[in-house]
Design an enzyme around this catalytic site. Sequence first.
Site: not given
Length: 705
Positions: A286, A288, A352, A443, A587
């Site tokens: 993502g 990060g 994972v 939104e 984000a």
Amino acid sequence: MQVPLRAAIGVVRAGMRLAAPFVDLFVRLSLAGAFFTSGMLKLGNWPLALTLAQQEYPVSWLDPHIAAVLGAGIEVGGSILLAAGLFVRPAALAMLLLSLVIQFSYQHLDETLFWAFLFAWYAIHGAGPLSLDRLFAKGVRESALPLAAEAIAAGVWLERAAGPWLRLLLRVWLAAAVAGLPLPGAFFPVETMAALPRLLAWPLAFCIAAGLATPVAAVVLLLTLSGTWMMAPDEGVSLYAPLLLALLAVSGPGALSLDRLLSDALAEGPRRPDEDAPHVVIVGAGFGGMACAGGLRRERVRVTLIDRRNYHLFQPLLYQVATASLSPGDIAVPIRSVFRDDPEVTALCGTVTGVDPVRRLVHVEGREIRYDYLVLATGASHGYFGKDRWAAYAPGLKFVEDAVAMRGRILGAFERAELAEDPEEQARCLTFVICGGGPTGVELAGAIAELARHGLAGEYRRIDPASARIILVQSGDRVLPSFPETLSAAARRALESLGVDVRVGSRVEDIDQAGAVVNGARIEAATIIWAAGVVASPAAMWLNQEPDRAGRLKVAADLSVPEWPEVFAIGDTAAITSDGSAVPGVAPAAKQGGVYVASVLRARLRGHAPPPPFRYQSRGSLATIGRRQAVADFGWTTLSGSVAWWLWGAVHVFFMLGTRSRIAVMLGWLWSYLTYRVGVQLITGERQTEFNTKDLRLAGRTPGK
């Protein structure tokens, strides 16, 4: 000495790479504009063009009528191709020949000489990245067009073989004129360079001729000439001299230069993954995880980036996929393509299943991957506050699959309404309930309202899509609770102007296949969307750590896990505090966390002192409502309305990965904005195309009939 010099060369090269596409485009447009205007003036007054060819600018070896036709045709056609970046080499060659004819048959001008060198440059090097030639190169090369591959290969060979010699000739030509040597004006831009201060002339001439610090010398010369021209535009300085110098500055002096010899001497050789280098495993691609991997470029480290999907998703625009405005490919970029030029970064597509911090192992679908440092950026999934059975009826929006499925549910609701004969069932199908009044919910509500009112207008015969009810349910006392009250009020007004039923202070008590219960009242609705909460990944469970109330992993000030200092957590995975406040799960916070952890790892790898504790810096919050309204909170100021909407669009496009994604999103928005049409009205997947038995019975029909 070598390290600072190498670093300086790296900075200069990075600046050149960044500026080169835009300089190339600007030069092409400037040349094209001048020649296109001249050509159109001749076509608009053809008798005058013939008179000029016969009397003012005659070519002794060419018929005046043919000369006029060729001149006007090259000026108009060549300039169009040059501006578009299409067939640039042949177009530039034709315009080069025209420039030489002008210079040696009509009148000797410095400007024409600069034209000639600029066109020679494009005839050999072709256009830069912002051109149709570059965009279509791979497809044309591998197409069935006759001689396409050979023509492209010939262009590559020409650039490789002749490019260094052209740059050497250009540098010597410029240096001779800059030095003020007694040169024939028909071949050298003597008048333009005479405006240079003599104190600068000889040092600049030497640097340019030898190819030493060429970008710096070219920029100094460019600024000096530009300043002279602006202060005294009648002194004979050609406007195209700065353009040629800018092109040389961002492209470099070529292989036949001292700059290249110096660069080769300081080169470290090709970067290869070092098997003995420390191994950093990043789980999650993502915002990060990608920021952390990007921050470890050029380090002596091996990076393995693991994600269960092979793409990085720009989640802030995921709702536009769900509401048929954008395609999934517009907001998703393959991870491998992002790190194609970084051999130290390995991308793995897998799930994972656990972490063994004692043995420093990550379990990925039966495989064990050893790490020296581990960064958990696993994000979050939908949280239903203990009512997990609601997930089957009220899906959330986190992944591409969610968006595609939600698009099918939304569009399928209109299809079921068109099919239904019972008015009550039509009303149920045309009712949309959105649970959660945060940015995603707001939104989505605005986008569905725009879709119903405009995007689907005129496409149904038995129903009016604009009659759809969009109900936004928010448990708090206002929508967008993280924004200032004034912006929350503006957002609510914008939603209500679109026909959205905003219900604040309302709680969702139950959800089933046919509707929802809100504050004790039942709402019959075919489509319910969850935008009310998230739950962190099982990262805390993997490490046998006690999570916070939202399931997030508790971390120290440097974002490491207290019991395992070689393990870090960022983004929605971690419970992070900054200046005594909880860092929001957005984000920008994830990206800042990724950049910070990369700086911590760099310090450890180099043996330097660690950076100060992580501090989240809020650069503002944005949310959009429909096609003209948005709200923006920067802390020191707030915006709403159309200005905030334009800012919202610019920010989102800027932070996307990949030029293709940016272009696709801008074109999609432009199409939707100008035509009031949505781009991707596809209902895909078996779950979206089947009408179940209950739906058919509610519609007043018998299954199979």
